[in-house]
Design a protein around this motif. Structure first.
Motif, PDB file in Angstrom:
ATOM      1  N   ILE A  25       1.023  -1.114  -0.125  1.00 15.47           N
ATOM      2  CA  ILE A  25       0.144  -0.002  -0.119  1.00 15.47           C
ATOM      3  C   ILE A  25       0.725   1.201   0.095  1.00 15.47           C
ATOM      4  O   ILE A  25       0.789   2.332  -0.833  1.00 15.47           O
ATOM      5  N   CYS A  26       1.874   1.192   0.815  1.00 14.47           N
ATOM      6  CA  CYS A  26       3.041   2.513   0.873  1.00 14.47           C
ATOM      7  C   CYS A  26       3.988   1.894   2.035  1.00 14.47           C
ATOM      8  O   CYS A  26       4.091   0.916   2.550  1.00 14.47           O
ATOM      9  N   LYS A  27       4.906   2.945   2.127  1.00 15.69           N
ATOM     10  CA  LYS A  27       5.965   2.679   3.036  1.00 15.69           C
ATOM     11  C   LYS A  27       5.651   3.577   4.240  1.00 15.69           C
ATOM     12  O   LYS A  27       4.594   4.378   4.416  1.00 15.69           O
ATOM     13  N   THR A  28       6.180   3.503   5.386  1.00 13.70           N
ATOM     14  CA  THR A  28       5.838   4.119   6.592  1.00 13.70           C
ATOM     15  C   THR A  28       7.300   4.704   7.306  1.00 13.70           C
ATOM     16  O   THR A  28       8.071   4.197   7.246  1.00 13.70           O
ATOM     17  N   ILE A  29       7.039   5.754   8.199  1.00 14.53           N
ATOM     18  CA  ILE A  29       8.064   6.336   8.962  1.00 14.53           C
ATOM     19  C   ILE A  29       7.399   6.300  10.389  1.00 14.53           C
ATOM     20  O   ILE A  29       6.182   6.825  10.615  1.00 14.53           O
ATOM     21  N   GLU A  30       8.381   6.042  11.327  1.00 10.08           N
ATOM     22  CA  GLU A  30       7.991   6.432  12.544  1.00 10.08           C
ATOM     23  C   GLU A  30       9.214   6.832  13.414  1.00 10.08           C
ATOM     24  O   GLU A  30      10.186   6.636  12.865  1.00 10.08           O
ATOM     25  N   LEU A  31       9.034   7.066  14.755  1.00  9.04           N
ATOM     26  CA  LEU A  31       9.905   7.368  15.664  1.00  9.04           C
ATOM     27  C   LEU A  31      10.621   6.108  15.936  1.00  9.04           C
ATOM     28  O   LEU A  31      10.235   4.978  15.662  1.00  9.04           O
ATOM     29  N   PRO A  32      12.143   6.138  16.438  1.00 10.06           N
ATOM     30  CA  PRO A  32      12.908   4.867  16.692  1.00 10.06           C
ATOM     31  C   PRO A  32      12.167   4.197  17.961  1.00 10.06           C
ATOM     32  O   PRO A  32      11.341   4.873  18.705  1.00 10.06           O
ATOM     33  N   LEU A  74      -2.013   8.123  15.858  1.00 12.94           N
ATOM     34  CA  LEU A  74      -2.840   8.092  14.518  1.00 12.94           C
ATOM     35  C   LEU A  74      -1.763   7.668  13.550  1.00 12.94           C
ATOM     36  O   LEU A  74      -0.503   7.415  13.270  1.00 12.94           O
ATOM     37  N   PHE A  75      -2.570   7.411  12.284  1.00 15.81           N
ATOM     38  CA  PHE A  75      -2.024   7.459  11.031  1.00 15.81           C
ATOM     39  C   PHE A  75      -2.093   8.774  10.334  1.00 15.81           C
ATOM     40  O   PHE A  75      -3.397   9.423  10.362  1.00 15.81           O
ATOM     41  N   HIS A  76      -1.245   9.739   9.963  1.00 16.07           N
ATOM     42  CA  HIS A  76      -1.307  10.983   9.458  1.00 16.07           C
ATOM     43  C   HIS A  76      -0.088  11.421   8.807  1.00 16.07           C
ATOM     44  O   HIS A  76       0.954  10.691   9.250  1.00 16.07           O
ATOM     45  N   PRO A  77      -0.297  12.404   7.532  1.00 16.15           N
ATOM     46  CA  PRO A  77       0.928  12.756   6.979  1.00 16.15           C
ATOM     47  C   PRO A  77       1.958  13.456   7.755  1.00 16.15           C
ATOM     48  O   PRO A  77       1.713  14.103   8.553  1.00 16.15           O
ATOM     49  N   ALA A  78       3.381  12.835   7.295  1.00 12.89           N
ATOM     50  CA  ALA A  78       4.415  13.543   7.784  1.00 12.89           C
ATOM     51  C   ALA A  78       5.510  13.081   6.914  1.00 12.89           C
ATOM     52  O   ALA A  78       5.532  11.879   6.449  1.00 12.89           O
ATOM     53  N   LEU A  95      10.668   6.177   0.839  1.00 11.51           N
ATOM     54  CA  LEU A  95      11.535   6.378   2.056  1.00 11.51           C
ATOM     55  C   LEU A  95      12.664   6.954   1.473  1.00 11.51           C
ATOM     56  O   LEU A  95      13.286   6.913   0.275  1.00 11.51           O
ATOM     57  N   SER A  96      13.352   8.131   2.268  1.00  8.26           N
ATOM     58  CA  SER A  96      14.702   8.870   1.866  1.00  8.26           C
ATOM     59  C   SER A  96      15.609   8.933   3.047  1.00  8.26           C
ATOM     60  O   SER A  96      16.404   9.405   2.980  1.00  8.26           O
ATOM     61  N   GLY A  97      15.477   7.875   3.962  1.00  8.49           N
ATOM     62  CA  GLY A  97      16.296   7.955   5.368  1.00  8.49           C
ATOM     63  C   GLY A  97      15.656   7.397   6.121  1.00  8.49           C
ATOM     64  O   GLY A  97      14.435   7.223   6.429  1.00  8.49           O
ATOM     65  N   PRO A  98      16.434   6.911   7.449  1.00 10.36           N
ATOM     66  CA  PRO A  98      15.562   6.624   8.663  1.00 10.36           C
ATOM     67  C   PRO A  98      14.838   7.247   9.151  1.00 10.36           C
ATOM     68  O   PRO A  98      15.127   8.589   9.550  1.00 10.36           O
ATOM     69  N   GLY A  99      13.265   7.137   9.218  1.00 13.65           N
ATOM     70  CA  GLY A  99      12.329   8.150   9.677  1.00 13.65           C
ATOM     71  C   GLY A  99      12.193   9.340   8.734  1.00 13.65           C
ATOM     72  O   GLY A  99      11.521  10.242   9.254  1.00 13.65           O
ATOM     73  N   LEU A 100      12.459   9.119   7.415  1.00  7.13           N
ATOM     74  CA  LEU A 100      12.320  10.088   6.504  1.00  7.13           C
ATOM     75  C   LEU A 100      11.619   9.553   5.391  1.00  7.13           C
ATOM     76  O   LEU A 100      11.922   8.583   4.844  1.00  7.13           O
ATOM     77  N   GLY A 101      10.697  10.251   4.852  1.00 11.77           N
ATOM     78  CA  GLY A 101      10.117  10.079   3.790  1.00 11.77           C
ATOM     79  C   GLY A 101       9.644  11.099   2.712  1.00 11.77           C
ATOM     80  O   GLY A 101       9.663  12.404   3.094  1.00 11.77           O
ATOM     81  N   LEU A 102       8.968  10.964   1.663  1.00  8.77           N
ATOM     82  CA  LEU A 102       8.537  11.606   0.656  1.00  8.77           C
ATOM     83  C   LEU A 102       6.922  11.645   0.246  1.00  8.77           C
ATOM     84  O   LEU A 102       6.677  10.320   0.311  1.00  8.77           O
ATOM     85  N   ALA A 107       0.453   9.285  -0.193  1.00  8.77           N
ATOM     86  CA  ALA A 107       0.327   7.804   0.552  1.00  8.77           C
ATOM     87  C   ALA A 107      -0.529   7.759   1.496  1.00  8.77           C
ATOM     88  O   ALA A 107      -1.480   6.836   1.594  1.00  8.77           O
ATOM     89  N   PHE A 108      -0.829   8.697   2.187  1.00  8.75           N
ATOM     90  CA  PHE A 108      -1.871   8.772   3.317  1.00  8.75           C
ATOM     91  C   PHE A 108      -3.277   8.688   2.539  1.00  8.75           C
ATOM     92  O   PHE A 108      -4.221   8.047   3.005  1.00  8.75           O
ATOM     93  N   ALA A 109      -3.485   9.385   1.541  1.00 13.00           N
ATOM     94  CA  ALA A 109      -4.749   9.459   0.980  1.00 13.00           C
ATOM     95  C   ALA A 109      -5.227   8.143   0.266  1.00 13.00           C
ATOM     96  O   ALA A 109      -6.305   7.811   0.489  1.00 13.00           O
TER      97      ALA A 109
END
Length: 130
Positions: A25-32, A74-78, A95-102, A107-109
């Motif tokens: 569906i998409c990639k995800t980013i989160e805190l460590p 939540l799931f929300h854009p960031a 994904l553009s790095g650890p905890g980073l995305g584009l 993707a959220f939509a």
């Protein structure tokens, strides 16, 4: 519906891929991972359910329910976990790095449309985090 979030952990963030029935569906980013500490850690691995939620800040979005010792995850854009997330999950197109995305809003939509259609058919949406 079952959504599978498969994570890769880094010291500066957590990256993941979110799939449904084997389809990305998409990639995800989160805190460590920091032992589920409020506002600085991603949530623990486990099984959760997702529901619709509305707020003035994010409008219609998704909430992950019944996380031990956590609320309002939540799931929300960031696009930058360390700057924009307090434990939530952000869908990203790339994904553009650890905890980073584009392109998080795109993707959220896509994710929101898929989940809302399922919920509107009175079906549950389970999130399996591993």
């Amino acid at each position: 519906m079952k959504l599978i979030l498969t994570r890769t952990y880094f010291p500066s963030g957590t990256n993941g891929k979110l799939e449904c029935e084997g389809k990305l569906i998409c990639k995800t980013i989160e805190l460590p991972w920091k032992k589920n500490e409020t506002r600085v850690s991603c949530i623990p691995e486990g099984n959760y359910f997702i529901k619709k939620r509305f707020s003035n800040k994010f409008q219609w979005h998704l909430e992950v329910e019944n996380i031990p010792n956590r609320s309002l995850i939540l799931f929300h854009p960031a696009n930058n976990a360390m700057q924009e997330l307090n434990g939530c999950i952000a869908p990203v197109t790339q994904l553009s790095g650890p905890g980073l995305g584009l392109m998080s809003r795109k993707a959220f939509a896509r994710l929101k449309d898929l989940v809302y259609k399922t919920l509107e058919n009175n079906e549950s949406v389970e999130l399996i985090v591993k």
